[in-house]
Design a protein around this motif. Structure first.
Motif: not given
Length: 97
Positions: A16-41
């Protein structure tokens, strides 16, 4: 590797927006986007989950490049403001603490 994928999905926090704001305040600049299937592939074509992995720096090794998005991007904030039923979007908690 399968164990790592399952752990990555189970150790998540709500996206959510709050989580994104908290990440920014902790110095995180990027997120890596990982796609997972139902069976975790890993799968970017028909993912059931999108796991956003917080990162402070992008990897310099060309072999480790993947799909990244700046934390402050309009796209992430748009996703955070919408109700995302499919694919479910979560943030990996392993780097978030």
């Amino acid at each position: 590797m399968r164990k790592g994928i399952a752990e990555a999905r189970s150790a998540t926090i709500e996206f959510n927006k709050k989580a994104l704001d908290q990440l920014q305040s902790k110095g995180y600049k990027f997120v890596q986007v990982k796609g997972l299937t139902v069976d975790k592939h890993y799968d970017y074509v028909e993912p059931h989950f999108l796991v956003l992995v917080p990162m402070k720096e992008l990897p310099t090794d060309p072999l480790k490049r993947d799909i990244y998005e700046p934390i402050g991007s309009d796209l992430l904030y748009q996703w955070a403001s919408e109700k995302n039923e499919y694919p479910e979007i979560v943030i990996a908690n392993n780097l978030y603490n």
